[in-house]
Design a protein around this motif. Structure first.
Motif, PDB file in Angstrom:
ATOM      1  N   THR A  73       4.287   3.026   3.851  1.00  0.00           N
ATOM      2  CA  THR A  73       2.883   2.725   3.608  1.00  0.00           C
ATOM      3  C   THR A  73       2.493   1.465   4.369  1.00  0.00           C
ATOM      4  OG1 THR A  73       3.440   1.441   1.629  1.00  0.00           O
ATOM      5  CG2 THR A  73       2.938   3.776   1.328  1.00  0.00           C
ATOM      6  N   VAL A  74       1.219   1.375   4.684  1.00  0.00           N
ATOM      7  CA  VAL A  74       0.660   0.213   5.364  1.00  0.00           C
ATOM      8  C   VAL A  74      -0.513  -0.286   4.539  1.00  0.00           C
ATOM      9  CG1 VAL A  74      -0.409  -0.676   7.457  1.00  0.00           C
ATOM     10  CG2 VAL A  74       1.369   1.075   7.623  1.00  0.00           C
ATOM     11  N   ASN A  75      -0.441  -1.529   4.104  1.00  0.00           N
ATOM     12  CA  ASN A  75      -1.513  -2.156   3.340  1.00  0.00           C
ATOM     13  C   ASN A  75      -1.841  -3.501   3.964  1.00  0.00           C
ATOM     14  OD1 ASN A  75      -1.579  -0.078   1.351  1.00  0.00           O
ATOM     15  ND2 ASN A  75       0.258  -0.958   0.433  1.00  0.00           N
ATOM     16  N   TYR A  76      -3.039  -3.966   3.727  1.00  0.00           N
ATOM     17  CA  TYR A  76      -3.474  -5.265   4.235  1.00  0.00           C
ATOM     18  C   TYR A  76      -3.454  -6.268   3.090  1.00  0.00           C
ATOM     19  CZ  TYR A  76      -4.853  -3.351   8.728  1.00  0.00           C
ATOM     20  OH  TYR A  76      -4.846  -2.773   9.970  1.00  0.00           O
ATOM     21  N   ARG A  77      -2.784  -7.395   3.334  1.00  0.00           N
ATOM     22  CA  ARG A  77      -2.681  -8.450   2.340  1.00  0.00           C
ATOM     23  C   ARG A  77      -2.982  -9.777   3.018  1.00  0.00           C
ATOM     24  NH1 ARG A  77       2.796  -8.419  -0.780  1.00  0.00           N
ATOM     25  NH2 ARG A  77       1.938  -6.337  -1.235  1.00  0.00           N
ATOM     26  N   TYR A  78      -4.007 -10.454   2.529  1.00  0.00           N
ATOM     27  CA  TYR A  78      -4.467 -11.723   3.111  1.00  0.00           C
ATOM     28  C   TYR A  78      -4.800 -11.567   4.596  1.00  0.00           C
ATOM     29  CZ  TYR A  78      -2.299 -13.497  -1.146  1.00  0.00           C
ATOM     30  OH  TYR A  78      -1.943 -13.712  -2.445  1.00  0.00           O
ATOM     31  N   GLY A  79      -5.329 -10.410   4.944  1.00  0.00           N
ATOM     32  CA  GLY A  79      -5.735 -10.163   6.314  1.00  0.00           C
ATOM     33  C   GLY A  79      -4.640  -9.703   7.243  1.00  0.00           C
ATOM     34  N   LEU A  80      -3.380  -9.633   6.781  1.00  0.00           N
ATOM     35  CA  LEU A  80      -2.259  -9.215   7.616  1.00  0.00           C
ATOM     36  C   LEU A  80      -1.719  -7.882   7.122  1.00  0.00           C
ATOM     37  CD1 LEU A  80      -0.290 -12.574   8.030  1.00  0.00           C
ATOM     38  CD2 LEU A  80      -1.840 -11.490   9.673  1.00  0.00           C
ATOM     39  N   PRO A  81      -1.374  -6.971   8.003  1.00  0.00           N
ATOM     40  CA  PRO A  81      -0.807  -5.686   7.571  1.00  0.00           C
ATOM     41  C   PRO A  81       0.619  -5.840   7.054  1.00  0.00           C
ATOM     42  CG  PRO A  81      -0.829  -5.825   9.959  1.00  0.00           C
ATOM     43  CD  PRO A  81      -1.549  -7.044   9.463  1.00  0.00           C
ATOM     44  N   VAL A  82       0.921  -5.147   5.970  1.00  0.00           N
ATOM     45  CA  VAL A  82       2.244  -5.165   5.355  1.00  0.00           C
ATOM     46  C   VAL A  82       2.774  -3.736   5.360  1.00  0.00           C
ATOM     47  CG1 VAL A  82       3.600  -5.699   3.297  1.00  0.00           C
ATOM     48  CG2 VAL A  82       1.644  -7.137   3.921  1.00  0.00           C
ATOM     49  N   VAL A  83       3.889  -3.518   6.042  1.00  0.00           N
ATOM     50  CA  VAL A  83       4.517  -2.204   6.143  1.00  0.00           C
ATOM     51  C   VAL A  83       5.624  -2.128   5.107  1.00  0.00           C
ATOM     52  CG1 VAL A  83       5.721  -0.580   7.628  1.00  0.00           C
ATOM     53  CG2 VAL A  83       3.965  -2.080   8.587  1.00  0.00           C
ATOM     54  N   THR A  84       5.548  -1.155   4.212  1.00  0.00           N
ATOM     55  CA  THR A  84       6.548  -0.959   3.164  1.00  0.00           C
ATOM     56  C   THR A  84       7.275   0.341   3.426  1.00  0.00           C
ATOM     57  OG1 THR A  84       5.106  -2.107   1.588  1.00  0.00           O
ATOM     58  CG2 THR A  84       6.941  -0.830   0.687  1.00  0.00           C
ATOM     59  N   LEU A  85       8.603   0.285   3.468  1.00  0.00           N
ATOM     60  CA  LEU A  85       9.404   1.481   3.749  1.00  0.00           C
ATOM     61  C   LEU A  85      10.693   1.434   2.951  1.00  0.00           C
ATOM     62  CD1 LEU A  85      11.876   0.538   5.894  1.00  0.00           C
ATOM     63  CD2 LEU A  85       9.944   0.387   7.421  1.00  0.00           C
TER      64      LEU A  85
ATOM     65  N   GLN B  63       9.440  -4.749   2.430  1.00  0.00           N
ATOM     66  CA  GLN B  63       8.123  -5.016   2.996  1.00  0.00           C
ATOM     67  C   GLN B  63       8.262  -5.920   4.221  1.00  0.00           C
ATOM     68  OE1 GLN B  63       5.718  -6.701  -0.119  1.00  0.00           O
ATOM     69  NE2 GLN B  63       5.319  -4.713  -1.088  1.00  0.00           N
ATOM     70  N   PHE B  64       7.523  -5.569   5.262  1.00  0.00           N
ATOM     71  CA  PHE B  64       7.509  -6.322   6.500  1.00  0.00           C
ATOM     72  C   PHE B  64       6.073  -6.757   6.779  1.00  0.00           C
ATOM     73  CE2 PHE B  64      11.088  -3.480   6.744  1.00  0.00           C
ATOM     74  CZ  PHE B  64      12.106  -4.260   7.246  1.00  0.00           C
ATOM     75  N   THR B  65       5.852  -8.060   6.824  1.00  0.00           N
ATOM     76  CA  THR B  65       4.540  -8.602   7.141  1.00  0.00           C
ATOM     77  C   THR B  65       4.403  -8.723   8.652  1.00  0.00           C
ATOM     78  OG1 THR B  65       4.509  -9.839   5.054  1.00  0.00           O
ATOM     79  CG2 THR B  65       2.939 -10.505   6.766  1.00  0.00           C
ATOM     80  N   ILE B  66       3.354  -8.140   9.204  1.00  0.00           N
ATOM     81  CA  ILE B  66       3.177  -8.034  10.642  1.00  0.00           C
ATOM     82  C   ILE B  66       2.063  -8.979  11.091  1.00  0.00           C
ATOM     83  CG2 ILE B  66       2.746  -6.459  12.558  1.00  0.00           C
ATOM     84  CD1 ILE B  66       5.272  -5.848  10.985  1.00  0.00           C
ATOM     85  N   LYS B  67       2.306  -9.647  12.202  1.00  0.00           N
ATOM     86  CA  LYS B  67       1.251 -10.393  12.893  1.00  0.00           C
ATOM     87  C   LYS B  67       0.808  -9.547  14.078  1.00  0.00           C
ATOM     88  CE  LYS B  67       3.121 -14.878  11.539  1.00  0.00           C
ATOM     89  NZ  LYS B  67       3.654 -16.189  12.019  1.00  0.00           N
TER      90      LYS B  67
END
Length: 341
Positions: free
Chosen positions: A66-78, A88-92
């Protein structure tokens, strides 16, 4: 073919569900051999290259990644395949690349041997692509032999007030970074420029010595040519005077002087046609000096182009040092410059 397939699946449903139900409830299975499982073989049709993802992986539900946005940054959960844990991986998006994201996944789970990303139509996304580009559309994440269909949610657009506030924060962070690291950057830059300056000067020392010798020789030849021209003109004037007053009369020498004057004007005009320059004595002297200089350089194997490049590089380094030492770059008060009378 489809009705026949449905009959086979309905006929084998009871045989598959009975052992599974018994295993889940904890009851023992009845004695006797288990019914032989029936398998339906399906033949893949079409071009093989259009079914690249289906040849080596199994499609799983999209909720595994899943991909969700948290504090303006996308967070990929797998789900990590070896650890059976969700991570969870926080992406810039503007800084992280696809290859870096895949490497982070492999570092988190050592059991992952292969991780790749494809578009929904099966085209592979290069590792150098930014995550910002990847998160614009849905994609497929391949981990080992499993393919995950990832659906990217639509990111809400910021209002003008939020966008202006974000720009102000970026500007503030940029100024803070400059204020904290300006001195170190200037010292490092000055050290690099000084090292480059010393290296250029070492290369120019032998070239400067050879150039000085060649310039001295060319200047001497140019001066000799100028004095030779003066001697020729003086001799010509004396000869014309001697012929006019002692040998012949002015009536005979007047046409001679006319043609001499006309020949001189014709020579000056030919000089302009050939050189595209006016017949000015300082320019003629400089032109003759350069002629002697380049001819002497070729004889002594002096590389004029290399010398000019080194001099230009030296001037650029000195200009960079001068600009680096300016009060504005060093954050010093600007001194007033008084014009000299």
């Amino acid at each position: 073919m489809l009705p026949r397939t449905g009959q086979l699946l309905r006929g084998a449903r009871g045989r598959w569900q009975q052992p599974l139900a018994a295993a889940r409830s904890g009851r023992s299975l009845p004695a006797g051999p288990l019914p032989a499982p029936q398998m339906l073989c399906l033949k893949q049709t079409g071009n093989l290259k259009h079914h690249k993802a289906g040849c080596y992986s199994t499609l799983v539900p999209s909720d595994e990644v899943t991909v969700n946005y948290r504090y303006g940054l996308p967070v990929v959960t797998l789900m990590l395949p070896s650890r059976k844990e969700r991570c969870q991986f926080t992406i810039k998006p503007m800084l992280t690349r696809v290859g870096t994201f895949l490497q982070d996944i492999q570092k988190e789970d050592k059991g992952i041997e292969r991780a790749e990303v494809f578009t929904t139509d099966g085209s592979k996304i290069p590792a150098t692509a930014l995550m910002e580009v990847l998160l614009m559309n849905d994609f497929k994440l391949v981990i080992n032999n499993t393919t995950y269909s990832v659906q990217v949610p639509v990111k809400e657009k910021w209002s003008r007030e939020h966008a202006a506030e974000a720009e102000d924060i970026k500007s503030l962070v940029h100024r803070l970074f400059i204020a904290l690291h300006l001195e170190d950057h200037q010292l490092r830059r000055e050290r690099e420029l000084l090292q480059k300056l010393d290296h250029l000067r070492e290369q120019l020392v032998p070239l400067e010595q050879m150039k000085a010798k060649i310039a001295t020789s060319a200047d001497a030849k140019t001066n000799r040519l100028l004095w030779t021209g003066l001697a020729v003109l003086s001799t010509q004037g004396g000869a014309l005077a001697w012929l006019t007053w002692w040998v012949y009369s002015w009536d005979i020498m007047e046409p001679v002087t006319y043609f001499i004057t006309y020949g001189s004007a014709l020579a000056f005009y030919a000089y302009f046609v050939l050189t595209k320059q006016d017949y000015v004595y300082p320019d003629i002297k400089d032109r003759q000096f350069l002629h002697y200089f380049y001819r002497k350089s070729r004889n002594q194997h002096f590389d004029v182009e290399q010398y000019n490049k080194l001099k230009e590089a030296l001037a650029e380094v000195e200009e960079s040092l001068r600009r680096l030492h300016q009060p504005l770059h060093l954050q010093l008060p600007i001194q007033e410059i008084n014009d000299k009378d």
